[in-house]
Design a protein around this motif. Sequence first.
Motif, mmCIF file in Angstrom:
data_model
loop_
_atom_site.group_PDB
_atom_site.id
_atom_site.type_symbol
_atom_site.label_atom_id
_atom_site.label_comp_id
_atom_site.label_asym_id
_atom_site.label_seq_id
_atom_site.Cartn_x
_atom_site.Cartn_y
_atom_site.Cartn_z
ATOM 1 N N PHE A 275 0.848 -1.203 0.000
ATOM 2 C CA PHE A 275 0.000 0.000 0.000
ATOM 3 C C PHE A 275 0.880 1.248 0.000
ATOM 4 O O PHE A 275 0.676 2.182 -0.793
ATOM 5 N N GLY A 276 1.877 1.244 0.870
ATOM 6 C CA GLY A 276 2.790 2.384 0.947
ATOM 7 C C GLY A 276 3.484 2.641 -0.392
ATOM 8 O O GLY A 276 3.574 3.792 -0.854
ATOM 9 N N ASP A 277 3.944 1.558 -1.020
ATOM 10 C CA ASP A 277 4.636 1.692 -2.308
ATOM 11 C C ASP A 277 3.696 2.270 -3.365
ATOM 12 O O ASP A 277 4.081 3.136 -4.156
ATOM 13 N N ASP A 278 2.432 1.773 -3.384
ATOM 14 C CA ASP A 278 1.466 2.242 -4.380
ATOM 15 C C ASP A 278 1.176 3.732 -4.219
ATOM 16 O O ASP A 278 1.092 4.487 -5.193
ATOM 17 N N VAL A 279 1.012 4.167 -2.940
ATOM 18 C CA VAL A 279 0.716 5.582 -2.696
ATOM 19 C C VAL A 279 1.923 6.434 -3.091
ATOM 20 O O VAL A 279 1.795 7.432 -3.808
ATOM 21 N N ARG A 280 3.092 6.001 -2.669
ATOM 22 C CA ARG A 280 4.298 6.782 -3.002
ATOM 23 C C ARG A 280 4.519 6.821 -4.503
ATOM 24 O O ARG A 280 4.938 7.832 -5.062
ATOM 25 N N GLY A 282 2.204 6.593 -6.812
ATOM 26 C CA GLY A 282 1.079 7.195 -7.539
ATOM 27 C C GLY A 282 0.170 6.198 -8.234
ATOM 28 O O GLY A 282 -0.726 6.587 -8.994
ATOM 29 N N SER A 283 0.323 4.893 -7.978
ATOM 30 C CA SER A 283 -0.553 3.924 -8.662
ATOM 31 C C SER A 283 -1.829 3.629 -7.868
ATOM 32 O O SER A 283 -2.718 2.933 -8.337
ATOM 33 N N TYR A 284 -1.943 4.161 -6.680
ATOM 34 C CA TYR A 284 -3.187 4.081 -5.917
ATOM 35 C C TYR A 284 -3.544 5.467 -5.422
ATOM 36 O O TYR A 284 -2.661 6.148 -4.879
ATOM 37 N N PRO A 285 -4.805 5.906 -5.595
ATOM 38 C CA PRO A 285 -5.900 5.198 -6.260
ATOM 39 C C PRO A 285 -5.852 5.387 -7.770
ATOM 40 O O PRO A 285 -5.494 6.463 -8.257
ATOM 41 N N ASP A 286 -6.241 4.325 -8.480
ATOM 42 C CA ASP A 286 -6.359 4.397 -9.936
ATOM 43 C C ASP A 286 -7.827 4.632 -10.286
ATOM 44 O O ASP A 286 -8.660 4.846 -9.401
ATOM 45 N N SER A 290 -11.645 5.141 -7.970
ATOM 46 C CA SER A 290 -11.992 6.561 -7.873
ATOM 47 C C SER A 290 -13.415 6.751 -8.378
ATOM 48 O O SER A 290 -13.911 5.948 -9.167
#
Length: 292
Positions: A275-280, A282-286, A290
């Motif tokens: 989750f942390g990696d995705d937020v950092r 920019g791939s979450y939220p896609d 949304s």
Amino acid sequence: MSESEVTPATEVAPPYRSGPLAPAAGRPKRVRIQHLRELKERGERWPMLTAYDMYSAEIFDEAGIPVLLVGDSAANNVLGYGTTLPITVDEMLPLVRAVTQATHTALVVADLPFGSYQIGPEQALTTSFRFMKEAGAHAVKLEGGARFVPQVEALTGSGVPVMAHLGFTPQSEHTLGGYRIQGRGGGREQLIEDAIALQNAGAFAVVLEMVPAEVAKQVTAELVIPTVGIGAGPDTDAQVLVWSDMAGMNRGRKPRFVKQYADLGNVLLDAARRFGDDVRGGSYPDAEHSYQ
Ligand code: KIV
């Protein structure tokens, strides 16, 4: 019609849980203390787990665990204390309430915290009434031997089922000299005498913690009420584990008797990292996650 006619013993034999979304009419009845005695009479073993919150309680209930203990082990498994001694009744009440509200079948036992029943029967009654009235507990557990017979008699005589707890009793770790196996040597006869005294006082079950397997076997044979072992070998009527040990949420040191059935701690660590990696990154939220 008697209570045993309403809830025949066969109802507690698995499968007796149909899931939280099952229609109410299809739901099995709540496990009662007499069902546990019937299981002993039939030679059927049963599992018990601790639970401290609604999600774990719901899952264990669905898994068919017939007894859930809201242990004072919440102190060092939920609240971050080093031992079970500091936890209070007010801290435990919301945990017990969450567990009773999340279960349909399991019998929910509230552990009486250190200092909430030792003063005498009146204090034990006051504390237990709070757990039953304010949190919906079906029974309470207390630690200690024959000295607590007056408490057990007062509680059972007033409608509060009592689970006793002998052997290593964590609330007494300072008088016992730390986490040590109990019931060896001369302690064996004392343990048996205590168990019989508590049974005669009305306890519906006895937890045996960290006692030699042979001693637990003998206590189990001498009692008509079920014994619940934790570090007490294979011959008790039931077995209990702290759920965070059993499922690997606790990634620290665990006693030898703990068998780990899952690795939830590392599953959660991995989820949090991704989750942390995705937020950092920019791939979450896609777009899928949304609102348009
Ligand atoms: O508090 C607790 O979790 C317990 C069990 C280990 C029996 O007393």
